[in-house]
Write a protein that holds these residues in place. Structure first.
Motif, mmCIF file in Angstrom:
data_model
loop_
_atom_site.group_PDB
_atom_site.id
_atom_site.type_symbol
_atom_site.label_atom_id
_atom_site.label_comp_id
_atom_site.label_asym_id
_atom_site.label_seq_id
_atom_site.Cartn_x
_atom_site.Cartn_y
_atom_site.Cartn_z
ATOM 1 N N GLY A 289 -6.003 -38.899 -13.688
ATOM 2 C CA GLY A 289 -5.331 -39.590 -12.606
ATOM 3 C C GLY A 289 -3.993 -38.915 -12.321
ATOM 4 N N TYR A 290 -3.418 -39.201 -11.159
ATOM 5 C CA TYR A 290 -2.158 -38.563 -10.793
ATOM 6 C C TYR A 290 -1.323 -39.503 -9.938
ATOM 7 C CZ TYR A 290 -4.723 -37.692 -6.444
ATOM 8 O OH TYR A 290 -5.462 -37.856 -5.299
ATOM 9 N N PHE A 291 -0.017 -39.226 -9.902
ATOM 10 C CA PHE A 291 0.923 -39.888 -9.007
ATOM 11 C C PHE A 291 1.147 -38.973 -7.813
ATOM 12 C CE2 PHE A 291 3.851 -43.279 -11.016
ATOM 13 C CZ PHE A 291 2.778 -43.945 -11.551
ATOM 14 N N ASN B 202 5.536 -35.858 0.468
ATOM 15 C CA ASN B 202 5.218 -34.431 0.452
ATOM 16 C C ASN B 202 3.749 -34.151 0.127
ATOM 17 O OD1 ASN B 202 7.998 -33.048 0.735
ATOM 18 N ND2 ASN B 202 8.362 -34.593 -0.855
ATOM 19 N N ASN B 203 2.980 -35.192 -0.137
ATOM 20 C CA ASN B 203 1.553 -35.080 -0.423
ATOM 21 C C ASN B 203 1.277 -34.099 -1.557
ATOM 22 O OD1 ASN B 203 -1.147 -35.808 -0.044
ATOM 23 N ND2 ASN B 203 -1.525 -34.045 1.285
ATOM 24 N N ASP B 204 2.021 -34.249 -2.648
ATOM 25 C CA ASP B 204 1.781 -33.444 -3.828
ATOM 26 C C ASP B 204 1.981 -34.300 -5.064
ATOM 27 O OD1 ASP B 204 4.536 -33.691 -3.906
ATOM 28 O OD2 ASP B 204 4.951 -31.557 -4.163
ATOM 29 N N GLU C 211 8.031 -34.832 -12.109
ATOM 30 C CA GLU C 211 8.912 -35.996 -12.044
ATOM 31 C C GLU C 211 8.087 -37.276 -12.021
ATOM 32 O OE1 GLU C 211 12.353 -36.810 -8.902
ATOM 33 O OE2 GLU C 211 10.346 -37.192 -8.086
ATOM 34 N N GLY C 212 7.215 -37.399 -11.026
ATOM 35 C CA GLY C 212 6.416 -38.612 -10.875
ATOM 36 C C GLY C 212 5.377 -38.791 -11.956
ATOM 37 N N CYS D 119 2.150 -29.630 -7.806
ATOM 38 C CA CYS D 119 0.754 -29.229 -7.600
ATOM 39 C C CYS D 119 0.184 -29.991 -6.414
ATOM 40 C CB CYS D 119 -0.105 -29.558 -8.822
ATOM 41 S SG CYS D 119 0.140 -28.513 -10.262
ATOM 42 N N GLN D 120 -0.788 -29.389 -5.757
ATOM 43 C CA GLN D 120 -1.539 -30.129 -4.762
ATOM 44 C C GLN D 120 -2.360 -31.197 -5.470
ATOM 45 O OE1 GLN D 120 -3.757 -27.428 -2.194
ATOM 46 N NE2 GLN D 120 -2.094 -25.918 -2.295
#
Length: 393
Positions: free
Chosen positions: A51-53, A58-60, A64-65, A108-109
């Protein structure tokens, strides 16, 4: 004396009259929106076990997040989400070769492709702290889920790159003890200074690194006194090692003013006050900021020089600014809550100032729209901290 020794965490919401039921409901609703609401969430699952934030502006995905997300998850006892974010980070962001081997690509994208091959030290320090807490709360697992080993490895890279033919540069200046904006650069970022983290790194990092982190905690508190303006309490986004705002023009702009990065400084000071309570003069900063901004929330709508001169530059993250100032209230005593019932006019007035900011924050919902990522991350941390739920594990 801080919670590290007492085990007691201040609940400022309760101090201003909110009930435990109200506080629990607010946290539950915010977590649901932040993590799971189809329209407003920041967190997204990827495949069966990652999973990712998303930085929605900026759609990346940014370290940090991602590291913020892991810290939120360990505080909220959300192990599945923690492990998903960590596996995504190690799979796509971690760099295992080249100059930045051992670090994480800062952007990262959302499909995992790296946008850059440079790291951002605030990500590494939050990754390490979240991993130590996960180890202590849930226990170490196998492979990348051996949390404490992974944390120690991150901190070792942060301090020792460039030594013994290891390529790259460290994330801390080993001579002055200050964290850097990026590895090897000649300046720092005041909002990266987390002495409350370094106190714990000094206990849990590799043995050879502990003395350095104990020194870094002291150095950072002393640095924050110099970096935060003596009257306004405002700090710059980037600062020179002597605490003055950085006055160099960088390729991506001028960063010696009080703007988005710098908002986090007050929140960090508030959390340090609760965890350790060590005061080198920095614990007075949030009250100075509250008095500078006054009682008109419109004052948080523009950027400023650190001396308080307003700039013709709108605030990108007004909720984030409000949240961090409110979290800074943790550094301001409530004399009415003292066991001996002590009180005095100045202390009482100072707490009333803090109460206003905490009440303002309480009445704000999570931000909506494409710029919600940064604001809502800072909102979630403030919500946890002000309710006594941002803890040492």
């Amino acid at each position: 004396m801080g919670a590290f020794k007492t085990g007691e965490y201040r609940n400022l919401f309760r101090e201003i009259g909110k009930s435990d039921e109200e506080i629990s409901a607010k946290i539950k609703e915010s977590v649901q929106t932040f993590f799971y609401d189809d329209n407003e969430r920041i967190y997204h699952e990827a495949g069966e076990d990652m999973g990712y934030f998303t930085d929605t502006g900026n759609n990346d995905a940014r370290t940090e997040g991602m590291s913020y997300g892991m810290m939120m998850c360990v505080q909220l006892d959300m192990k599945e989400e923690f492990d998903r974010i960590w596996k995504w980070s190690k799979t796509y962001m971690y760099m295992d070769e080249g100059e930045n081997e051992g670090y994480f690509a800062w952007s990262c994208q959302t499909n995992g492709k790296k946008n850059a091959y440079g790291p951002a030290p605030d990500g590494e320090e939050f990754y390490a702290m979240a991993l130590f807490f996960a180890s202590h709360r849930w226990g170490d697992g196998e492979g990348i889920f051996n949390y404490s080993r992974e944390a120690r490895n991150i901190l070792s890279a942060c301090l020792h790159k460039g030594e013994n033919s290891r390529p790259g540069a460290p994330m801390w200046n080993r001579e002055n003890g200050q964290i850097l904006f990026v590895p090897g650069c000649p300046h720092t970022d005041p909002s990266y200074h987390l002495p409350h983290f370094y106190e714990l790194f000094a206990l849990w990092a590799n043995e050879e690194d502990r003395e350095f982190f104990a020194r870094a905690a002291k150095v950072s508190r002393e640095y924050l006194v110099k970096a935060c303006h003596k009257d306004t309490g405002l700090s710059p986004e980037y600062g020179n090692f002597d605490g003055t705002p950085m006055d160099k023009q960088l390729p991506w702009g001028q960063f010696g003013d009080f703007f988005s990065d710098a908002y986090r400084t007050a929140a960090n000071i508030g959390l340090d006050a609760i965890w350790f309570g060590e005061d080198c003069g920095q614990l007075g900063v949030p009250l100075k900021m509250m008095k500078f901004f006054g009682t008109d929330l419109e004052a948080v709508r523009c950027a400023y020089k650190v001396d308080g001169t307003p700039l013709e530059r709108p605030v990108l993250h007004p909720l984030g600014l409000l949240a961090t100032i409110a979290q800074g209230a943790l550094a301001i005593d409530n004399p009415g809550a003292k066991a001996d019932g002590s009180d005095n006019d100045k202390a009482g007035a100072d707490f009333e100032t803090a109460r206003k900011w905490v009440e303002w924050f309480w009445n704000q919902p999570l931000r909506k729209g494409e710029r919600r990522y940064y604001d809502n991350c800072l909102y979630m941390f403030a919500l946890l901290a002000l309710s006594g739920n941002y803890r040492i594990y």
